[in-house]
Design a protein around this motif. Structure first.
Motif, PDB file in Angstrom:
ATOM      1  N   ALA A 147       0.821  -1.210   0.000  1.00  0.00           N
ATOM      2  CA  ALA A 147       0.000   0.000   0.000  1.00  0.00           C
ATOM      3  C   ALA A 147       0.856   1.262   0.000  1.00  0.00           C
ATOM      4  CB  ALA A 147      -0.948   0.004   1.196  1.00  0.00           C
ATOM      5  N   ASP A 148       1.963   1.255   0.753  1.00  0.00           N
ATOM      6  CA  ASP A 148       2.852   2.420   0.791  1.00  0.00           C
ATOM      7  C   ASP A 148       3.463   2.669  -0.584  1.00  0.00           C
ATOM      8  OD1 ASP A 148       2.315   2.658   3.460  1.00  0.00           O
ATOM      9  OD2 ASP A 148       4.345   2.210   4.155  1.00  0.00           O
ATOM     10  N   ILE A 149       3.892   1.611  -1.250  1.00  0.00           N
ATOM     11  CA  ILE A 149       4.502   1.740  -2.570  1.00  0.00           C
ATOM     12  C   ILE A 149       3.487   2.255  -3.585  1.00  0.00           C
ATOM     13  CG2 ILE A 149       5.578   0.456  -4.468  1.00  0.00           C
ATOM     14  CD1 ILE A 149       6.733  -1.418  -2.265  1.00  0.00           C
ATOM     15  N   GLN A 150       2.282   1.736  -3.519  1.00  0.00           N
ATOM     16  CA  GLN A 150       1.245   2.183  -4.449  1.00  0.00           C
ATOM     17  C   GLN A 150       0.865   3.639  -4.212  1.00  0.00           C
ATOM     18  OE1 GLN A 150      -1.630  -0.989  -3.708  1.00  0.00           O
ATOM     19  NE2 GLN A 150      -1.170  -1.880  -5.708  1.00  0.00           N
ATOM     20  N   LYS A 151       0.832   4.063  -2.952  1.00  0.00           N
ATOM     21  CA  LYS A 151       0.523   5.468  -2.667  1.00  0.00           C
ATOM     22  C   LYS A 151       1.621   6.377  -3.212  1.00  0.00           C
ATOM     23  CE  LYS A 151      -0.796   8.718   0.967  1.00  0.00           C
ATOM     24  NZ  LYS A 151      -1.103   8.890   2.416  1.00  0.00           N
ATOM     25  N   THR A 203       1.824  -9.572  -1.313  1.00  0.00           N
ATOM     26  CA  THR A 203       2.923  -9.631  -2.275  1.00  0.00           C
ATOM     27  C   THR A 203       3.213  -8.261  -2.870  1.00  0.00           C
ATOM     28  OG1 THR A 203       3.673 -10.620  -4.353  1.00  0.00           O
ATOM     29  CG2 THR A 203       1.307 -10.231  -4.131  1.00  0.00           C
ATOM     30  N   LEU A 204       4.455  -8.072  -3.270  1.00  0.00           N
ATOM     31  CA  LEU A 204       4.844  -6.839  -3.952  1.00  0.00           C
ATOM     32  C   LEU A 204       4.831  -7.007  -5.469  1.00  0.00           C
ATOM     33  CD1 LEU A 204       7.846  -5.643  -1.743  1.00  0.00           C
ATOM     34  CD2 LEU A 204       5.437  -5.019  -1.568  1.00  0.00           C
ATOM     35  N   ALA A 205       4.631  -8.225  -5.927  1.00  0.00           N
ATOM     36  CA  ALA A 205       4.613  -8.475  -7.368  1.00  0.00           C
ATOM     37  C   ALA A 205       3.508  -7.670  -8.045  1.00  0.00           C
ATOM     38  CB  ALA A 205       4.412  -9.957  -7.637  1.00  0.00           C
ATOM     39  N   GLY A 206       3.892  -6.876  -9.038  1.00  0.00           N
ATOM     40  CA  GLY A 206       2.932  -6.105  -9.804  1.00  0.00           C
ATOM     41  C   GLY A 206       2.359  -4.892  -9.112  1.00  0.00           C
ATOM     42  N   CYS A 207       2.904  -4.507  -7.966  1.00  0.00           N
ATOM     43  CA  CYS A 207       2.306  -3.370  -7.246  1.00  0.00           C
ATOM     44  C   CYS A 207       2.644  -2.035  -7.904  1.00  0.00           C
ATOM     45  CB  CYS A 207       2.722  -3.365  -5.780  1.00  0.00           C
ATOM     46  SG  CYS A 207       4.447  -2.966  -5.472  1.00  0.00           S
ATOM     47  N   SER A 208       3.763  -1.956  -8.610  1.00  0.00           N
ATOM     48  CA  SER A 208       4.130  -0.721  -9.302  1.00  0.00           C
ATOM     49  C   SER A 208       5.223  -1.025 -10.311  1.00  0.00           C
ATOM     50  CB  SER A 208       4.628   0.341  -8.314  1.00  0.00           C
ATOM     51  OG  SER A 208       5.185   1.442  -9.009  1.00  0.00           O
ATOM     52  N   ARG A 259      11.078 -11.437  -0.660  1.00  0.00           N
ATOM     53  CA  ARG A 259      10.091 -10.521  -1.246  1.00  0.00           C
ATOM     54  C   ARG A 259      10.578 -10.007  -2.603  1.00  0.00           C
ATOM     55  NH1 ARG A 259       5.916  -8.523   1.655  1.00  0.00           N
ATOM     56  NH2 ARG A 259       5.814  -9.120   3.851  1.00  0.00           N
ATOM     57  N   ALA A 260      11.857  -9.667  -2.673  1.00  0.00           N
ATOM     58  CA  ALA A 260      12.407  -9.176  -3.937  1.00  0.00           C
ATOM     59  C   ALA A 260      12.369 -10.269  -5.000  1.00  0.00           C
ATOM     60  CB  ALA A 260      13.836  -8.681  -3.725  1.00  0.00           C
ATOM     61  N   HIS A 261      12.699 -11.488  -4.604  1.00  0.00           N
ATOM     62  CA  HIS A 261      12.668 -12.602  -5.556  1.00  0.00           C
ATOM     63  C   HIS A 261      11.253 -12.827  -6.071  1.00  0.00           C
ATOM     64  CE1 HIS A 261      13.748 -16.429  -7.398  1.00  0.00           C
ATOM     65  NE2 HIS A 261      12.668 -16.939  -6.833  1.00  0.00           N
ATOM     66  N   GLU A 262      10.277 -12.781  -5.179  1.00  0.00           N
ATOM     67  CA  GLU A 262       8.885 -12.982  -5.572  1.00  0.00           C
ATOM     68  C   GLU A 262       8.424 -11.914  -6.555  1.00  0.00           C
ATOM     69  OE1 GLU A 262       4.615 -13.668  -3.322  1.00  0.00           O
ATOM     70  OE2 GLU A 262       5.988 -12.142  -2.552  1.00  0.00           O
ATOM     71  N   ALA A 263       8.878 -10.668  -6.325  1.00  0.00           N
ATOM     72  CA  ALA A 263       8.462  -9.556  -7.178  1.00  0.00           C
ATOM     73  C   ALA A 263       9.306  -9.442  -8.448  1.00  0.00           C
ATOM     74  CB  ALA A 263       8.536  -8.247  -6.390  1.00  0.00           C
ATOM     75  N   GLY A 264      10.382 -10.224  -8.550  1.00  0.00           N
ATOM     76  CA  GLY A 264      11.232 -10.173  -9.728  1.00  0.00           C
ATOM     77  C   GLY A 264      12.094  -8.931  -9.797  1.00  0.00           C
ATOM     78  N   ILE A 265      12.481  -8.400  -8.627  1.00  0.00           N
ATOM     79  CA  ILE A 265      13.314  -7.199  -8.574  1.00  0.00           C
ATOM     80  C   ILE A 265      14.550  -7.485  -7.727  1.00  0.00           C
ATOM     81  CG2 ILE A 265      11.418  -5.578  -8.929  1.00  0.00           C
ATOM     82  CD1 ILE A 265      11.258  -5.202  -5.934  1.00  0.00           C
ATOM     83  N   ARG A 266      15.401  -6.499  -7.574  1.00  0.00           N
ATOM     84  CA  ARG A 266      16.662  -6.678  -6.869  1.00  0.00           C
ATOM     85  C   ARG A 266      16.536  -6.328  -5.385  1.00  0.00           C
ATOM     86  NH1 ARG A 266      19.783  -3.508 -11.717  1.00  0.00           N
ATOM     87  NH2 ARG A 266      19.883  -5.266 -13.168  1.00  0.00           N
TER      88      ARG A 266
END
Length: 233
Positions: free
Chosen positions: A93-97, A134-139, A183-190
């Protein structure tokens, strides 16, 4: 190929006073230079954004989302920052805001949409490490996650992260490190790890090895000396 390969990803540098006087050729060995927003760096940000031959990203480290104001983002984007490091991140939610706030700021200033990247820093708000979302696809702006073990230790009152091989690591710090990598692995980021500001050359090399072994893509250095070591690691 996994994104978590330390030797192929340049480090970030959280700038203190001495880092700001480095030659551009040294700064260009970094993926990005992070400056604390609201700490008298406004003129430096503007000057660095116009630095001839600059190849590193210019990032601003801002307050947690509940304390962040639109006017501050407008000013930072107007000064030329290319990414925002969100401290005290509590999750999706913080990232999306922040994504929405950046979209408004870019439109107001006349910048291309989605130009500004997001790095989410975990640690100062321990509840963020317990979020089930999950953080995947959040932004599509989300470039990476940063684990700040010192901030987590301060928040929960445990021992500071180890800065040498002979020192033990507190359980909350171990759990937080693992959480951010997963979390980073799940979202496909570093995933990046903030180094201890007191780590000398030997301790920095040990920390780099630990970060690589634990799945971090790279590190956030706290001094130019650490950045040099990390850049050739």
């Amino acid at each position: 190929m996994s994104v978590n390969r330390l030797q192929t990803i340049r480090p970030l540098l959280l700038a203190e006073g001495d880092a700001l006087s480095l030659d551009v050729s040294v700064l260009n060995t970094l993926a990005g230079l992070i400056l604390d927003a609201g700490s008298g760096h406004e003129t430096r940000i503007a000057a660095l954004s116009q630095l001839e031959g600059r190849a590193f990203a210019l990032l601003a480290r801002v307050e947690p989302i509940e304390l962040l104001h639109e006017d501050e983002l407008n000013r930072l984007l107007g000064d030329g920052i290319e990414g925002v490091v969100l401290t005290g991140c509590r999750g999706r939610a913080d990232i999306q805001k922040l994504d929405v706030m950046l979209r408004v700021a870019e439109a107001r200033i006349g910048l291309p949409a989605n130009r500004t990247r997001i790095y989410a820093e975990y640690g100062a708000a321990p509840e963020g490490l317990l979020s089930p979302h999950t953080l995947a696809g959040c932004s599509q702006r989300l470039e990476g996650l940063i684990f700040n073990g010192s901030a987590l230790a301060k928040a929960v009152g445990c021992k500071e992260p180890a800065s040498a091989a002979h020192q033990g690591v507190a359980a909350p710090v171990l759990a937080g490190r693992a959480n951010v990598v997963l979390r980073a692995h799940e979202a496909g980021i570093r995933a990046y790890e903030v180094l201890s500001p007191t780590a000398d050359a030997a301790a920095t090399r040990w920390a780099l090895s630990q970060s690589r072994n634990d799945g971090f893509a790279s590190v956030v250095c706290r001094s130019p000396e650490q950045a040099v070591i990390a850049g050739v690691g």
